[in-house]
Design a protein around this motif. Structure first.
Motif, mmCIF file in Angstrom:
data_model
loop_
_atom_site.group_PDB
_atom_site.id
_atom_site.type_symbol
_atom_site.label_atom_id
_atom_site.label_comp_id
_atom_site.label_asym_id
_atom_site.label_seq_id
_atom_site.Cartn_x
_atom_site.Cartn_y
_atom_site.Cartn_z
ATOM 1 N N ASP A 88 7.084 -7.243 -0.896
ATOM 2 C CA ASP A 88 6.291 -8.469 -0.794
ATOM 3 C C ASP A 88 5.165 -8.378 0.229
ATOM 4 O O ASP A 88 4.478 -9.354 0.490
ATOM 5 N N HIS A 89 4.961 -7.203 0.813
ATOM 6 C CA HIS A 89 3.910 -7.063 1.812
ATOM 7 C C HIS A 89 3.161 -5.752 1.613
ATOM 8 O O HIS A 89 3.559 -4.908 0.821
ATOM 9 N N ALA A 90 2.081 -5.614 2.345
ATOM 10 C CA ALA A 90 1.325 -4.367 2.366
ATOM 11 C C ALA A 90 1.505 -3.745 3.746
ATOM 12 O O ALA A 90 1.709 -4.443 4.742
ATOM 13 N N TYR A 91 1.441 -2.419 3.784
ATOM 14 C CA TYR A 91 1.525 -1.690 5.048
ATOM 15 C C TYR A 91 0.158 -1.109 5.363
ATOM 16 O O TYR A 91 -0.514 -0.546 4.496
ATOM 17 N N PHE A 92 -0.257 -1.240 6.612
ATOM 18 C CA PHE A 92 -1.548 -0.753 7.113
ATOM 19 C C PHE A 92 -1.260 0.309 8.165
ATOM 20 O O PHE A 92 -0.532 0.052 9.118
ATOM 21 N N GLY A 93 -1.806 1.493 8.002
ATOM 22 C CA GLY A 93 -1.555 2.553 8.975
ATOM 23 C C GLY A 93 -2.645 3.599 8.942
ATOM 24 O O GLY A 93 -3.645 3.474 8.230
ATOM 25 N N ASP A 123 -1.473 -9.047 -4.331
ATOM 26 C CA ASP A 123 -1.128 -10.417 -3.980
ATOM 27 C C ASP A 123 -0.163 -10.438 -2.787
ATOM 28 O O ASP A 123 0.771 -11.228 -2.727
ATOM 29 N N ALA A 124 -0.402 -9.529 -1.848
ATOM 30 C CA ALA A 124 0.464 -9.403 -0.667
ATOM 31 C C ALA A 124 0.342 -10.647 0.206
ATOM 32 O O ALA A 124 -0.763 -11.119 0.477
ATOM 33 N N ALA A 125 1.470 -11.132 0.651
ATOM 34 C CA ALA A 125 1.493 -12.310 1.515
ATOM 35 C C ALA A 125 1.337 -11.942 2.985
ATOM 36 O O ALA A 125 0.906 -12.762 3.792
ATOM 37 N N GLU A 126 1.689 -10.697 3.330
ATOM 38 C CA GLU A 126 1.620 -10.251 4.717
ATOM 39 C C GLU A 126 1.139 -8.807 4.777
ATOM 40 O O GLU A 126 1.338 -8.035 3.846
ATOM 41 N N MET A 127 0.547 -8.467 5.920
ATOM 42 C CA MET A 127 0.219 -7.084 6.236
ATOM 43 C C MET A 127 1.122 -6.685 7.391
ATOM 44 O O MET A 127 1.249 -7.434 8.370
ATOM 45 N N HIS A 128 1.767 -5.543 7.274
ATOM 46 C CA HIS A 128 2.627 -5.009 8.323
ATOM 47 C C HIS A 128 2.013 -3.727 8.862
ATOM 48 O O HIS A 128 1.341 -2.992 8.131
ATOM 49 N N GLU A 174 6.351 -0.882 17.629
ATOM 50 C CA GLU A 174 6.677 -2.282 17.379
ATOM 51 C C GLU A 174 5.994 -2.715 16.081
ATOM 52 O O GLU A 174 4.847 -2.366 15.817
ATOM 53 N N LEU A 175 6.721 -3.482 15.296
ATOM 54 C CA LEU A 175 6.181 -4.026 14.054
ATOM 55 C C LEU A 175 5.281 -5.210 14.381
ATOM 56 O O LEU A 175 5.686 -6.148 15.063
ATOM 57 N N LEU A 176 4.036 -5.158 13.864
ATOM 58 C CA LEU A 176 3.102 -6.280 13.947
ATOM 59 C C LEU A 176 2.905 -6.794 12.532
ATOM 60 O O LEU A 176 2.858 -6.026 11.575
ATOM 61 N N VAL A 177 2.777 -8.114 12.394
ATOM 62 C CA VAL A 177 2.664 -8.752 11.085
ATOM 63 C C VAL A 177 1.532 -9.765 11.105
ATOM 64 O O VAL A 177 1.333 -10.475 12.090
#
Length: 180
Positions: A88-93, A123-128, A174-177
Motif C-alpha cells: 500500500d506504499h511506495a519506497y524511496f531510496g 495510487d500509493a497512499a504513503e512514501m516510506h 529509522e523509517l520515515l513516512v
C-alpha cells in the motif's frame, strides 16, 4: 516512465542497464570520499568504502515493481532515486544528487516528482524511506518536506562491506513516512 524534459532543463527517465556505471559514480560521489564533501549529503565521516556497486544498482533497475528514476541535464546524469511499489506504499531510496548541484533546490524538485510518480503509477497512499539516524541534518531536510519520524529502527548491516565500512558502532536506520 518515458523520458520527458521538464521546464527546468531536466529530463526524467527510467534507468537502463547502460546507465549502471554512471549511476554508481553519481551515488558514490554524493555520499563517499572527498568528492562527497563538496555537497552536504556526505556520509564520509561515518562510513568509508563503497555506498553501492554495479550489482546493487542493477538490482534496483531490474526490480519488477519499481526501478531507478534517472535525472539528466544536457545529456548528463545529475541525480537518481529508487522508487518501488510495496503493497500500500511506495519506497524511496538510493537518492543522489551531484554534489556540485546540491543546495540549489534540485533535490526538493526531484523528491516531489518521485512522490507524484508514486501516486500516479501505484495510487500509493504513503512514501516510506529509511535514513541513518546519525544523519540528523538529512532527517531534518526530509521533515521539512513532510516526512515524519516513526521511531521504528533497523540495525545497520555491520560486516557487509558492500554497504560501507562503519566508523561508528551506533549506526541504525529509522523509517520515515510521508502521506501522499
Amino acid at each position: 516512465m518515458d523520458a520527458r524534459p521538464a521546464t527546468d532543463g531536466l529530463t526524467y527517465r527510467d534507468a537502463t542497464d547502460a546507465d549502471v556505471n554512471d549511476l554508481v559514480a553519481l551515488i558514490e560521489s554524493a555520499y563517499r570520499g572527498d568528492s562527497s564533501r563538496t555537497g552536504w549529503t556526505t556520509e564520509a565521516d561515518i562510513l568509508e568504502g563503497q555506498r553501492t556497486d554495479a550489482e546493487g544498482v542493477l538490482e534496483v533497475i531490474k526490480t519488477p515493481e519499481g526501478g531507478l528514476l534517472t535525472v539528466e541535464r544536457d545529456g548528463r546524469v545529475v541525480a537518481c532515486c529508487q522508487l518501488e511499489h510495496r503493497n500500500d506504499h511506495a519506497y524511496f531510496g538510493m537518492f543522489a544528487v551531484s554534489p556540485a548541484l546540491q543546495g540549489a533546490g534540485l533535490g526538493k524538485d526531484i523528491s516531489a516528482a518521485a512522490e507524484r510518480r508514486a501516486r500516479h503509477l501505484w495510487d500509493a497512499a504513503e512514501m516510506h524511506m529509511t535514513v541513518i539516524t546519525a544523519r540528523e541534518d538529512l532527517i531534518a531536510w526530509y521533515e521539512r518536506r513532510g516526512y515524519r519520524r516513526t521511531g521504528q529502527t533497523t540495525p545497520f548491516p555491520y560486516g557487509e562491506e558492500r554497504f560501507g565500512i562503519p566508523q561508528r558502532d551506533d549506526l541504525e536506520f529509522e523509517l520515515l513516512v510521508k502521506d501522499l
